[in-house]
Design an enzyme around this catalytic site. Sequence first.
Site, PDB file in Angstrom:
ATOM      1  N   ASP A 119       0.855  -1.193   0.000  1.00  0.00           N
ATOM      2  CA  ASP A 119       0.000   0.000   0.000  1.00  0.00           C
ATOM      3  C   ASP A 119       0.890   1.243   0.000  1.00  0.00           C
ATOM      4  O   ASP A 119       1.891   1.306   0.701  1.00  0.00           O
ATOM      5  CB  ASP A 119      -0.921   0.001   1.227  1.00  0.00           C
ATOM      6  N   HIS A 147     -10.622  -4.957  -3.297  1.00  0.00           N
ATOM      7  CA  HIS A 147      -9.276  -5.279  -2.806  1.00  0.00           C
ATOM      8  C   HIS A 147      -9.349  -5.660  -1.336  1.00  0.00           C
ATOM      9  O   HIS A 147     -10.255  -5.239  -0.621  1.00  0.00           O
ATOM     10  CB  HIS A 147      -8.317  -4.100  -2.996  1.00  0.00           C
TER      11      HIS A 147
HETATM   12  P1  5GP Z   1      -9.792   1.698   0.365  1.00  0.00           P
HETATM   13  O1  5GP Z   1      -9.837   2.975   1.157  1.00  0.00           O
HETATM   14  O2  5GP Z   1     -10.508   1.855  -0.962  1.00  0.00           O
HETATM   15  O3  5GP Z   1     -10.238   0.492   1.121  1.00  0.00           O
HETATM   16  O4  5GP Z   1      -8.268   1.434   0.083  1.00  0.00           O
HETATM   17  C1  5GP Z   1      -7.552   1.988  -0.966  1.00  0.00           C
HETATM   18  C2  5GP Z   1      -6.090   1.855  -0.614  1.00  0.00           C
HETATM   19  O5  5GP Z   1      -5.340   2.020  -1.787  1.00  0.00           O
HETATM   20  C3  5GP Z   1      -5.591   2.905   0.395  1.00  0.00           C
HETATM   21  O6  5GP Z   1      -5.041   2.255   1.545  1.00  0.00           O
HETATM   22  C4  5GP Z   1      -4.524   3.678  -0.383  1.00  0.00           C
HETATM   23  O7  5GP Z   1      -3.420   4.040   0.407  1.00  0.00           O
HETATM   24  C5  5GP Z   1      -4.151   2.698  -1.490  1.00  0.00           C
HETATM   25  N1  5GP Z   1      -3.711   3.339  -2.716  1.00  0.00           N
HETATM   26  C6  5GP Z   1      -4.296   4.397  -3.357  1.00  0.00           C
HETATM   27  N2  5GP Z   1      -3.624   4.694  -4.477  1.00  0.00           N
HETATM   28  C7  5GP Z   1      -2.590   3.811  -4.556  1.00  0.00           C
HETATM   29  C8  5GP Z   1      -1.536   3.621  -5.498  1.00  0.00           C
HETATM   30  O8  5GP Z   1      -1.412   4.334  -6.499  1.00  0.00           O
HETATM   31  N3  5GP Z   1      -0.663   2.609  -5.256  1.00  0.00           N
HETATM   32  C9  5GP Z   1      -0.780   1.798  -4.153  1.00  0.00           C
HETATM   33  N4  5GP Z   1       0.135   0.834  -4.006  1.00  0.00           N
HETATM   34  N5  5GP Z   1      -1.763   1.948  -3.252  1.00  0.00           N
HETATM   35  C10 5GP Z   1      -2.640   2.947  -3.437  1.00  0.00           C
END
Ligand code: 5GP
Length: 113
Positions: A30, A99
Amino acid sequence: MNNCIFCKIIGGEIPSERFYEDDRMIIVKDIEPKAKLHYLAIPKRHYKLLREMTDSDREDLGYILQTVAEQAENLGLKNGYRLVINQGDDAGQTVFHLHIHILGGQTMDFPQL
Ligand code: 5GP
Ligand code: ZN
């Protein structure tokens, strides 16, 4: 789908630190870790929410959980880990490509579920 960050990561358009890849999924670090170790297990097939799951997605999900368990030691998580799937606004979901967060490398003292 073309604007999806995770589809771009899968396609290699956006760079990522990849720890695992096969024909159905990837595991990447992440970009903003919320624990000492924080990975994302991402199915290659794009779908936004669990409620949109097709039969194939459903198979992928079981496969992903099994693979995460198999890879845990390689990921430095032999002492345990926590899996989180955010769904929708109240959960704070920001990327709408399903995810699984894999959190570990420390005691998960908050929140205690
Ligand atoms: P959500 O909030 O949708 O459950 O999680 C999305 C996750 O994706 C977040 O923890 C954020 O830090 C991660 N994330 C967002 N953009 C990117 C990216 O460009 N690369 C990576 N490796 N992680 C990302
Ligand atoms: Zn996507």
